[in-house]
Design an enzyme around this catalytic site. Structure first.
Site, PDB file in Angstrom:
ATOM      1  N   ASP A  20       5.817  23.086 -31.790  1.00  0.00           N
ATOM      2  CA  ASP A  20       6.964  23.530 -32.574  1.00  0.00           C
ATOM      3  C   ASP A  20       6.708  23.115 -34.022  1.00  0.00           C
ATOM      4  OD1 ASP A  20       9.644  24.351 -33.251  1.00  0.00           O
ATOM      5  OD2 ASP A  20      10.168  22.219 -33.228  1.00  0.00           O
ATOM      6  N   CYS A  56       0.840  -1.195   0.000  1.00  0.00           N
ATOM      7  CA  CYS A  56       0.000   0.000   0.000  1.00  0.00           C
ATOM      8  C   CYS A  56       0.877   1.249   0.000  1.00  0.00           C
ATOM      9  CB  CYS A  56      -0.926   0.006   1.218  1.00  0.00           C
ATOM     10  SG  CYS A  56      -0.061   0.166   2.793  1.00  0.00           S
ATOM     11  N   ASP A 108      10.819  19.365 -30.131  1.00  0.00           N
ATOM     12  CA  ASP A 108      11.861  18.341 -30.272  1.00  0.00           C
ATOM     13  C   ASP A 108      13.277  18.883 -30.281  1.00  0.00           C
ATOM     14  OD1 ASP A 108      11.746  19.569 -32.877  1.00  0.00           O
ATOM     15  OD2 ASP A 108      12.757  17.790 -33.662  1.00  0.00           O
TER      16      ASP A 108
END
Length: 728
Positions: A447, A44, A627
């Protein structure tokens, strides 16, 4: 046209070798130890927090991150620290720990843990059925010695069955108590033992009521919930396991004219490896001999095979389809792109969002709260009724019904299921908080070059040229490595054009290519060199003899799925913005083509970051997709960011999500999945909260027997798990 720049070699071998030798010497001195431990007993969010706090308290540990899904902890520590030094720290915190060899990780241990849980579940279920049959006889009116006999037979079945089936709860509880901690298995174990001991006591006194059936049913339902938890995590773990399955255990290394089979863990950079048809690449490298086709679908999502020849760069996990290849290793072990991707998956699964933090805090308060409630219920009922049996039964019911299994499952079940789904769609989540942030996005900034476009030019006006001019241009472009020449060559050959007989072809660096055709000088290259004067368009100019110069114009080819992604985002109500460092003319043309109203051209890196910050200051939740190195600042400044797998390393590091394939199509679906995941988390918290609001008062009021409490607690856990699996 600009010639391709060649790497410059040094005339002094010592000058060339010295930096490499220094780098190699530095690499031989590790700066930190990476230790992975298996934690089989954690289950948990509270367990995660306890282990991480214990490790972070050590001065020698630099960072520790627990992966609840895979039940392991990754520790970055001082270089002289070993697993033997770390394990006692974890054990002192109350958890079992074993050193894990990351090269030997497989699904075997997971399967064994599942089989053990299933076996204990089967024993508990079989015992429960038999005890229920005996209980029916008691409920039907059996009295005196007959009733006592049925109770003792039930005890004979239940005691050994619980001793075996409930071991996971007892062991975890005892380990925690020895370390001075309370975990969720402590109240569970107390509830089982309390129901069992109360029943034995009643039976020894020839009492009318015994709860062997409740103790056994509680164990059965708890094991059912835990097994479903295990199965939920196993299903959601598919993304990490698929990556791990791509790792090749052995490879064929070339030694002179011979080859030997060797463990991949023993390979070194520079080794020559033979990869047979049908084999998977064991390392990152470069092909030195042979031609073939590569299947990159498992890594990039691309279904079409890719042609491979000497000089082609390959990545670990790619499949060699047709011919034998010789590959020189450039990255091995943990440095391969496949292993780095697997590490990203592990980080994604072990990260916690804001919701998980709430679960951690709630679980931390739960254990002492449960014990206080149970103790108060026992004292109150004993003082009011004077009946020890009733007080014990109600205390046991409170312990059982308040087990926070549903709360512990609320977040990890959803995040792991969502991460697995997105991975199959070609998106790798590096940071689990990205899922929550992605759900909040209302503005998407793209972009241009390399993101919305493929970064490769595409000929646009081939029909403007005669067959003769196309043949001459093909002859000149065929031998050039310039991107425009390569694009022109591809387009002309696709149209069935054959090169003209042009003699004395040579490439003039920085200008273009020229030759002689039928006694005339022919040139293909820059506008000024050909004689067309300066020109700003992306073009290659052809001039035949004294004739007029003609321009081949190009546009950047759209990346697959770009139009669909932009349209889908706009349809869903997102604002789409285009930013680029390219010329105003090129950016405006692309924006018009894609239907993007807001765009920014000739933007410097700081301009992009400033635009993102301005949007953020106006309340926008921005998703940045880029990128390049010039996008790094903008990716970092955005609310959440995505980079293609083909992006520069700096951009991928700055982004929260990596787009594995070549298409932008998965991006709108990722936003939808993130919103669904956030909705599921909220639903799970609602389920867990209302369950406790309703169930706890009923248990304290004495309206729930231990058996009913066990059924209610298991039902809540199963509901949360099934709700999370709806994402898949």
């Amino acid at each position: 046209m600009t010639a391709v720049m060649r790497p410059q070699a040094s005339a002094c071998p010592a000058c060339s070798a010295a930096p490499a030798a220094e780098a190699l010497a530095a690499a031989d001195e590790p700066t930190e130890a990476h230790i992975v431990l298996s934690l089989p007993t954690i289950h948990c969010a509270a367990c995660m927090a306890t282990v991480e706090r214990a490790l972070d308290a050590s001065d020698a540990v630099r960072s520790a991150r627990v992966n609840l899904t895979m039940k392991r902890v990754s520790v970055e520590a001082d270089p002289n620290l070993t697993a033997a030094d770390i394990i006692p720290i974890v054990e002192a915190a109350g958890y079992e720990a074993h050193e894990l060899d990351t090269t030997a990780i497989s699904a075997t241990q997971t399967d064994r843990a599942g089989r053990e849980l299933l076996m204990r579940l089967a024993v508990a279920g079989f015992a429960s059925m038999n005890v229920m049959l005996l209980s029916v006889a008691v409920w039907s009116g059996a009295e005196g010695p007959t009733r006592d006999m049925f109770h003792w037979i039930s005890a004979a079945i239940v005691i050994p069955a619980i001793a075996f089936a409930a071991q996971p709860f007892f062991k975890n509880a005892w380990t925690a108590l020895k370390a001075g901690h309370l975990n969720m298995d402590v109240p569970i174990s107390l509830a089982i033992l309390l129901a069992l001991l109360t029943s034995i006591w009643e039976t020894s006194l020839s009492g009318e009521h015994a709860y062997f059936d409740a103790a056994m049913a509680l164990t059965f339902f708890l094991l059912t919930g835990r097994y479903l938890d295990h199965r939920t995590r196993s299903i959601a773990r598919s993304a990490a396991e698929e990556l791990a399955a791509l790792e090749v255990p052995r490879a064929w290394r070339l030694v002179g004219d011979d080859e030997e089979q060797i463990n991949v863990a023993d390979l070194q950079v520079g080794d020559l490896l033979r990869v047979r048809p049908g084999g998977r690449m064991p390392v990152d490298g470069e092909i030195t001999a042979g031609t073939s086709e590569l299947d990159r679908s498992l890594l990039t999502g691309e279904t079409l095979p890719v042609f491979a020849e000497p000089g082609t760069v390959v990545s670990a996990g790619e499949v060699n389809l047709t011919g034998p290849l010789v590959v020189r290793a450039t990255a091995v072990g943990r440095d391969t792109s496949l292993h780095r991707m697997a590490d990203l998956v592990a980080v994604a699964e072990s990260g916690r969002s804001r919701y998980t933090s709430l679960a951690d805090k709630a679980a931390k308060l739960y254990a002492p709260g449960v014990h206080i409630l149970s103790a108060l219920a026992f004292i109150g009922w004993y003082l009011w009724s004077g009946d020890l049996r009733i007080a014990l039964n109600i205390a046991a019911a409170v312990l059982i019904i308040t087990c926070p299994c549903a709360l512990g499952l609320a977040v990890p079940a959803v995040t792991t299921a969502a991460s697995g789904r997105l991975f199959k769609q070609g998106l790798l989540i590096k940071d689990s908080t990205a899922l929550e942030r992605l759900a909040q996005v209302d503005t998407v900034v793209f972009d241009k070059t390399g993101t919305l476009t493929a970064g490769t030019p595409e000929l646009t006006n081939q029909d403007d040229f005669t067959r003769r001019d196309l043949e001459i241009a093909l002859a000149l472009a065929d031998g050039s490595a310039h991107p425009l020449s390569q694009s022109l060559t591809t387009a002309a050959r696709s149209a069935g054009v054959s090169p003209a007989n042009v003699a004395d072809i040579k490439e003039v660096p920085g200008h273009g290519t020229q030759g002689m055709w039928h006694g005339q000088l022919v040139r293909l290259g820059r506008a000024a060199w050909v004689g067309a004067g300066p020109h700003a368009m992306t073009s290659a100019w052809l001039r035949v003899g004294d004739g007029p110069a003609q321009a081949f114009t190009f546009t950047d080819r759209l990346r697959d799925g770009a139009e669909e992604a932009v349209q889908s985002l706009q349809t869903s109500g997102k604002k789409v913005v285009l930013m680029s460092g390219d010329t105003t003319l090129a950016v405006e043309a692309l924006a018009a083509r894609l239907g993007i109203d807001q765009w920014l051209a000739e933007a410097l890196p700081q301009d992009k970051a400033a635009r993102i910050q301005t949007l953020t200051d106006h309340g926008a939740k921005v998703l940045m997709v880029g990128d390049g190195l010039n996008d790094t600042a903008a990716l970092t400044a955005a609310h959440v960011s995505i980079s293609p797998a083909s992006a520069l390393d700096a951009a991928r590091v700055a982004s929260d999500i990596v787009l594995l394939g070549g298409s932008l199509g998965p991006i709108p679906e990722a936003v939808t999945t993130a919103r669904k995941a956030t909705s599921r988390i909220r639903e799970n918290f609602t389920i867990a909260t209302w369950y406790n609001i309703i169930a706890v008062p009923l248990a304290i009021a004495g309206l729930c027997s231990p058996l009913i409490a066990a059924l209610a607690m298991s039902a809540s856990s199963i509901t949360v798990s099934l709700n999370a699996l709806r994402l898949r």
